[in-house]
Design an enzyme around this catalytic site. Structure first.
Site, PDB file in Angstrom:
ATOM      1  N   GLY A  13     -28.150 -16.305 139.841  1.00 34.26           N
ATOM      2  CA  GLY A  13     -28.968 -17.350 140.474  1.00 34.26           C
ATOM      3  C   GLY A  13     -28.270 -18.692 140.485  1.00 34.26           C
ATOM      4  O   GLY A  13     -28.887 -19.733 140.290  1.00 34.26           O
ATOM      5  N   ALA A  16     -24.431 -19.234 144.843  1.00 32.85           N
ATOM      6  CA  ALA A  16     -24.175 -18.030 145.639  1.00 32.85           C
ATOM      7  C   ALA A  16     -25.437 -17.173 145.736  1.00 32.85           C
ATOM      8  O   ALA A  16     -25.835 -16.748 146.835  1.00 32.85           O
ATOM      9  CB  ALA A  16     -23.034 -17.234 145.024  1.00 32.85           C
ATOM     10  N   SER A  40     -30.194 -15.194 134.685  1.00 33.67           N
ATOM     11  CA  SER A  40     -30.361 -15.270 133.241  1.00 33.67           C
ATOM     12  C   SER A  40     -30.332 -16.722 132.790  1.00 33.67           C
ATOM     13  O   SER A  40     -29.310 -17.399 132.943  1.00 33.67           O
ATOM     14  CB  SER A  40     -29.233 -14.475 132.570  1.00 33.67           C
ATOM     15  OG  SER A  40     -29.112 -14.869 131.230  1.00 33.67           O
ATOM     16  N   VAL A  48     -21.300 -26.809 138.935  1.00 35.62           N
ATOM     17  CA  VAL A  48     -20.515 -27.753 139.739  1.00 35.62           C
ATOM     18  C   VAL A  48     -20.529 -27.223 141.181  1.00 35.62           C
ATOM     19  O   VAL A  48     -21.170 -26.230 141.458  1.00 35.62           O
ATOM     20  CB  VAL A  48     -19.063 -27.889 139.213  1.00 35.62           C
ATOM     21  CG1 VAL A  48     -18.984 -28.795 138.020  1.00 35.62           C
ATOM     22  CG2 VAL A  48     -18.474 -26.530 138.902  1.00 35.62           C
ATOM     23  N   ALA A  51     -19.359 -30.803 146.731  1.00 38.97           N
ATOM     24  CA  ALA A  51     -18.827 -31.285 148.006  1.00 38.97           C
ATOM     25  C   ALA A  51     -18.736 -30.099 148.957  1.00 38.97           C
ATOM     26  O   ALA A  51     -18.381 -28.994 148.548  1.00 38.97           O
ATOM     27  CB  ALA A  51     -17.442 -31.896 147.800  1.00 38.97           C
ATOM     28  N   LYS A  79     -20.719 -36.861 154.073  1.00 43.32           N
ATOM     29  CA  LYS A  79     -19.273 -36.734 153.827  1.00 43.32           C
ATOM     30  C   LYS A  79     -18.546 -36.590 155.158  1.00 43.32           C
ATOM     31  O   LYS A  79     -18.836 -35.667 155.925  1.00 43.32           O
ATOM     32  CB  LYS A  79     -19.035 -35.502 152.940  1.00 43.32           C
ATOM     33  CG  LYS A  79     -17.578 -35.165 152.751  1.00 43.32           C
ATOM     34  CD  LYS A  79     -17.383 -33.931 151.865  1.00 43.32           C
ATOM     35  CE  LYS A  79     -15.916 -33.528 151.847  1.00 43.32           C
ATOM     36  NZ  LYS A  79     -15.680 -32.268 151.154  1.00 43.32           N
ATOM     37  N   PRO A  97     -10.062 -35.826 157.760  1.00 46.50           N
ATOM     38  CA  PRO A  97     -11.397 -36.074 158.306  1.00 46.50           C
ATOM     39  C   PRO A  97     -12.044 -34.815 158.877  1.00 46.50           C
ATOM     40  O   PRO A  97     -11.345 -33.860 159.228  1.00 46.50           O
ATOM     41  CB  PRO A  97     -11.086 -37.039 159.461  1.00 46.50           C
ATOM     42  CG  PRO A  97      -9.747 -36.597 159.954  1.00 46.50           C
ATOM     43  CD  PRO A  97      -8.996 -36.072 158.746  1.00 46.50           C
ATOM     44  N   LEU A 334     -18.196 -16.933 142.931  1.00 45.10           N
ATOM     45  CA  LEU A 334     -17.157 -16.798 141.913  1.00 45.10           C
ATOM     46  C   LEU A 334     -16.931 -15.332 141.530  1.00 45.10           C
ATOM     47  O   LEU A 334     -15.859 -14.968 141.058  1.00 45.10           O
ATOM     48  CB  LEU A 334     -17.533 -17.622 140.678  1.00 45.10           C
ATOM     49  CG  LEU A 334     -17.794 -19.114 140.973  1.00 45.10           C
ATOM     50  CD1 LEU A 334     -18.333 -19.820 139.727  1.00 45.10           C
ATOM     51  CD2 LEU A 334     -16.536 -19.807 141.475  1.00 45.10           C
ATOM     52  N   THR A 345     -14.108 -25.570 149.411  1.00 42.74           N
ATOM     53  CA  THR A 345     -14.261 -24.379 150.243  1.00 42.74           C
ATOM     54  C   THR A 345     -15.174 -23.294 149.672  1.00 42.74           C
ATOM     55  O   THR A 345     -15.533 -22.364 150.392  1.00 42.74           O
ATOM     56  CB  THR A 345     -12.879 -23.747 150.474  1.00 42.74           C
ATOM     57  OG1 THR A 345     -12.125 -23.789 149.259  1.00 42.74           O
ATOM     58  CG2 THR A 345     -12.127 -24.497 151.544  1.00 42.74           C
TER      59      THR A 345
HETATM   60  C1  LIG Z   1     -14.411 -27.132 138.596  1.00 42.31           C
HETATM   61  C2  LIG Z   1     -15.094 -26.588 139.804  1.00 42.31           C
HETATM   62  C3  LIG Z   1     -15.434 -27.451 140.852  1.00 42.31           C
HETATM   63  C4  LIG Z   1     -16.039 -26.959 142.000  1.00 42.31           C
HETATM   64  N1  LIG Z   1     -16.317 -27.792 143.053  1.00 42.31           N
HETATM   65  C5  LIG Z   1     -16.780 -27.282 144.209  1.00 42.31           C
HETATM   66  C6  LIG Z   1     -17.029 -28.098 145.342  1.00 42.31           C
HETATM   67  O1  LIG Z   1     -16.884 -29.307 145.302  1.00 42.31           O
HETATM   68  N2  LIG Z   1     -17.464 -27.512 146.468  1.00 42.31           N
HETATM   69  C7  LIG Z   1     -17.666 -26.165 146.554  1.00 42.31           C
HETATM   70  O2  LIG Z   1     -18.013 -25.660 147.626  1.00 42.31           O
HETATM   71  N3  LIG Z   1     -17.506 -25.385 145.474  1.00 42.31           N
HETATM   72  C8  LIG Z   1     -17.059 -25.901 144.331  1.00 42.31           C
HETATM   73  N4  LIG Z   1     -16.875 -25.086 143.247  1.00 42.31           N
HETATM   74  C9  LIG Z   1     -17.282 -23.690 143.323  1.00 42.31           C
HETATM   75  C10 LIG Z   1     -18.791 -23.608 143.139  1.00 42.31           C
HETATM   76  O3  LIG Z   1     -19.170 -24.240 141.943  1.00 42.31           O
HETATM   77  C11 LIG Z   1     -19.240 -22.156 143.119  1.00 42.31           C
HETATM   78  O4  LIG Z   1     -18.672 -21.463 144.186  1.00 42.31           O
HETATM   79  C12 LIG Z   1     -20.733 -22.095 143.263  1.00 42.31           C
HETATM   80  O5  LIG Z   1     -21.362 -22.871 142.308  1.00 42.31           O
HETATM   81  C13 LIG Z   1     -21.229 -20.700 143.190  1.00 42.31           C
HETATM   82  O6  LIG Z   1     -21.184 -20.240 141.879  1.00 42.31           O
HETATM   83  P1  LIG Z   1     -21.817 -18.816 141.619  1.00 42.31           P
HETATM   84  O7  LIG Z   1     -23.218 -18.819 142.081  1.00 42.31           O
HETATM   85  O8  LIG Z   1     -20.885 -17.804 142.210  1.00 42.31           O
HETATM   86  O9  LIG Z   1     -21.710 -18.658 140.042  1.00 42.31           O
HETATM   87  P2  LIG Z   1     -22.555 -19.355 138.856  1.00 42.31           P
HETATM   88  O10 LIG Z   1     -23.009 -20.709 139.186  1.00 42.31           O
HETATM   89  O11 LIG Z   1     -21.711 -19.175 137.633  1.00 42.31           O
HETATM   90  O12 LIG Z   1     -23.839 -18.471 138.726  1.00 42.31           O
HETATM   91  C14 LIG Z   1     -23.798 -17.200 138.112  1.00 42.31           C
HETATM   92  C15 LIG Z   1     -25.203 -16.688 137.959  1.00 42.31           C
HETATM   93  O13 LIG Z   1     -25.136 -15.340 137.501  1.00 42.31           O
HETATM   94  C16 LIG Z   1     -26.071 -15.182 136.453  1.00 42.31           C
HETATM   95  N5  LIG Z   1     -25.606 -14.086 135.603  1.00 42.31           N
HETATM   96  C17 LIG Z   1     -24.357 -13.886 135.113  1.00 42.31           C
HETATM   97  N6  LIG Z   1     -24.330 -12.756 134.389  1.00 42.31           N
HETATM   98  C18 LIG Z   1     -25.574 -12.239 134.435  1.00 42.31           C
HETATM   99  C19 LIG Z   1     -26.166 -11.082 133.883  1.00 42.31           C
HETATM  100  N7  LIG Z   1     -25.476 -10.221 133.116  1.00 42.31           N
HETATM  101  N8  LIG Z   1     -27.475 -10.860 134.134  1.00 42.31           N
HETATM  102  C20 LIG Z   1     -28.191 -11.715 134.907  1.00 42.31           C
HETATM  103  N9  LIG Z   1     -27.670 -12.827 135.470  1.00 42.31           N
HETATM  104  C21 LIG Z   1     -26.371 -13.071 135.216  1.00 42.31           C
HETATM  105  C22 LIG Z   1     -26.126 -16.528 135.764  1.00 42.31           C
HETATM  106  O14 LIG Z   1     -27.332 -16.662 135.048  1.00 42.31           O
HETATM  107  C23 LIG Z   1     -26.066 -17.448 136.969  1.00 42.31           C
HETATM  108  O15 LIG Z   1     -27.364 -17.600 137.487  1.00 42.31           O
HETATM  109  C24 LIG Z   1     -16.314 -25.577 142.077  1.00 42.31           C
HETATM  110  C25 LIG Z   1     -16.016 -24.728 141.018  1.00 42.31           C
HETATM  111  C26 LIG Z   1     -15.405 -25.217 139.891  1.00 42.31           C
HETATM  112  C27 LIG Z   1     -15.101 -24.280 138.750  1.00 42.31           C
END
Ligand SMILES: Cc1cc2nc3c(=O)[nH]c(=O)nc-3n(C[C@H](O)[C@H](O)[C@H](O)COP(=O)(O)OP(=O)(O)OC[C@H]3O[C@@H](n4cnc5c(N)ncnc54)[C@H](O)[C@@H]3O)c2cc1C
Length: 512
Positions: A13, A16, A40, A48, A51, A79, A97, A334, A345
């Site tokens: 959650g 993504a 979870s 994070v 942007a 932006k 830009p 991720l 991106t």
């Molecule tokens: C330093 C940094 C800077 C960034 N800056 C940017 C930016 O400026 N612009 C941009 O587009 N992107 C950026 N990103 C990428 C962006 O943060 C991620 O792509 C975005 O937040 C999506 O993350 P996610 O949902 O894939 O993972 P997460 O936010 O890690 O979410 C994972 C989810 O999975 C759940 N989960 C994990 N394991 C389990 C389990 N076993 N059971 C149940 N639930 C589980 C967690 O509870 C959580 O809800 C950045 C990333 C980093 C590391």
């Protein structure tokens, strides 16, 4: 009789997971698909990702999200691009830009006319002066482009927002539209004995959740796609060596820029993202070239206002899962890969993944959920966009002139991917750059970074010679003046926020 609905299960959650849930709730027929999301509270999100790229506007439109409400609820700002400081060498800066440089004249791209003008001694203004978006960035100005008349403005815009508020916003939005949310940690994944497809999950509480198709949004853990199905990790860290980031918000300052700022440093680079209620900051760096402690100190020394909390350390590796769709599971965010946030991106890759998935999603009547025609096409599209972005990111590093600094010497000397070598050779010999009708990164983005980092083609497209030289000089002069007049008439970014979607936070803190 109609087949039972196909049960989609999203694990995770973060941005993504909730972006995917929201799109499914809006675009899939509720009698044919059910959507369950598991997240979870114990694990939490990366928190994070603030942007974005202009494509996010299309995503919001697809979901029929009201822009002003969205901006207020996420403390968003606008932006127009990214300002890169010190990337070529210390003291240099340029803006990438969201919009074009100049216009096509006689069907020939602007950079060819501009290079020709330089070579003919017409002394044109710097390339960035022929971009509305760059000039607006330089003045901290903003206005909504007239998309009905793109020739009059030729720029686009994206958003900065608070990542946690964004996930909250989409969570509320999705649940109101029928998405079932389950809080709990998935601890076991059941596979079909013959097909190897995922059939269900068991949560820590013992609760079992069955499904037909699974979307892995579990973050860097990649619980389903990586851990369970073993989609191999393709490591790109030899090209993109940064492997850590410190992230820290600070109080809002008066510098309310309509752009993200990226400042190159000894061991990586620092981002600055202005929001209405605070400013987001982070230092992306490579532990091969700078220690965690030193990078932390560099970041804290760069803040333009007091920090609001202790910096948070994030660990990552550049690369991606070789198969983003395997059997009956797709990885988003991720869980499927990571490219450092230099060009914002990741959310775009999530959005593109969702849109491709929804076009290719198995139908409820399909017996098996694994269909290699669908997964093959999805993986082809995913490879294409990942590789395009990878090459563009590498360009920022490889085209530097920061001699004598180990990170920057290293990234200038390694062997580039063949696809990037080809692009650079074409630019050098003829001024041609990649152009795609859809997707990122295309012509103007490449021009911004190539010229911004001091590269100059030897020749230009000979089709540009058809334009008489005096006509070329007049056209350059007219365009330059027109863009300057237009940008001079724009309100400030802070004014537009206050009028359109202000929460009061920005104005209170900058004391206007
Ligand atoms: C330093 C940094 C800077 C960034 N800056 C940017 C930016 O400026 N612009 C941009 O587009 N992107 C950026 N990103 C990428 C962006 O943060 C991620 O792509 C975005 O937040 C999506 O993350 P996610 O949902 O894939 O993972 P997460 O936010 O890690 O979410 C994972 C989810 O999975 C759940 N989960 C994990 N394991 C389990 C389990 N076993 N059971 C149940 N639930 C589980 C967690 O509870 C959580 O809800 C950045 C990333 C980093 C590391």
């Amino acid at each position: 009789m109609a087949p039972p609905p196909l049960q989609l299960v999203i694990v995770g959650g973060g941005s993504a997971g909730w972006m995917c849930a929201a799109a499914c709730a809006q675009l899939l027929h509720p009698a044919r698909y059910t959507v369950t999301l598991i997240e979870s509270d114990d694990i939490g999100t990366v928190g994070v990702g603030e942007a974005t790229l202009p494509a996010l506007r299309d995503f919001n439109e697809l979901l029929k999200i009201d822009e002003a409400q969205f901006m207020r609820e996420t403390q968003g700002t606008f932006k127009l691009g990214i300002e890169f400081r010190d990337w070529d060498w210390p003291g240099e800066h340029y803006v990438h830009p969201f919009g074009s440089f100049g216009l096509l004249w006689g069907g020939v791209e602007f950079q060819h006319h501009w290079v020709r003008a330089r070579q003919r001694g017409l002394n044109p203004a710097p390339l960035e002066d022929y971009s509305c978006a760059v000039r607006a960035c330089r003045r901290n100005a903003f206005e909504f482009p007239d998309f009905k008349n793109p020739r009059s403005t030729f720029f686009g815009y994206a958003y900065h927002f608070d990542a946690s508020l964004y996930a909250d916003f989409l969570r509320r939005w999705s649940i109101a539209r029928g998405v079932r949310r389950i809080e709990g940690q998935a601890v076991d994944v059941a596979l079909h004995g013959e097909t190897g497809e995922i059939t269900g999950l068991t949560l820590k509480s013992g609760q079992k959740i069955d499904g037909d198709f699974f979307v892995d949004c579990s973050g860097f853990r990649s619980l389903l796609l990586g851990d369970t199905l073993g989609s191999p990790w393709e490591d790109w860290s030899h090209w993109l060596p940064c492997d850590r980031a410190w992230a820290v918000p600070c109080e809002r300052s008066a510098d309310f820029t309509p752009f993200t700022r990226s400042i190159a440093k000894k061991g990586g680079w620092i981002w600055r993202i202005p929001l209405q209620h605070r400013t987001g900051n982070g230092h992306v760096f490579s532990t091969r070239f700078v220690s965690e402690d030193e990078a932390r100190a560099t970041l804290l020394g760069q803040l333009d206002a007091p920090a609001l909390m202790e910096p948070k350390l994030l660990r990552f590796k550049a690369g991606r899962r070789a198969q983003a769709w395997k059997r009956n599971c797709v990885g988003l965010g991720l869980a499927s890969g990571f490219l450092e946030p230099l060009e914002s991106t990741s959310l775009f890759l999530i959005q593109k993944g969702i849109q491709d998935l929804l076009r290719l999603l198995p139908a409820p009547e399909t017996g098996s959920r694994s269909d290699e025609r669908l997964s093959g096409e999805y993986n082809r599209l995913s490879d294409e966009i990942y590789e395009r972005i990878r090459d563009f990111l590498i360009l920022h590093y490889a085209a530097n002139r920061r001699h004598g600094e180990p990170l920057w010497d290293h990234v200038r000397s390694y062997e580039l991917p063949e696809s990037l070598r080809h692009k650079l050779a074409l630019f050098e010999s003829r001024g041609h750059v990649p152009y795609f009708k859809d997707g990122f990164f295309s012509r103007d983005s490449w021009l911004a970074v190539l010229f911004g980092q001091g590269l100059m083609p030897k020749r230009y497209d000979r089709l540009a010679d058809l334009l008489p030289v005096d006509e070329l000089a007049a056209k350059l002069h007219e365009l330059h003046a027109r863009i300057a007049t237009q940008v001079d008439g724009m309100p400030t970014h802070a004014d537009v926020i206050a009028r359109h979607c202000g929460t009061g936070a920005a104005l209170r803190q900058v004391g206007t």
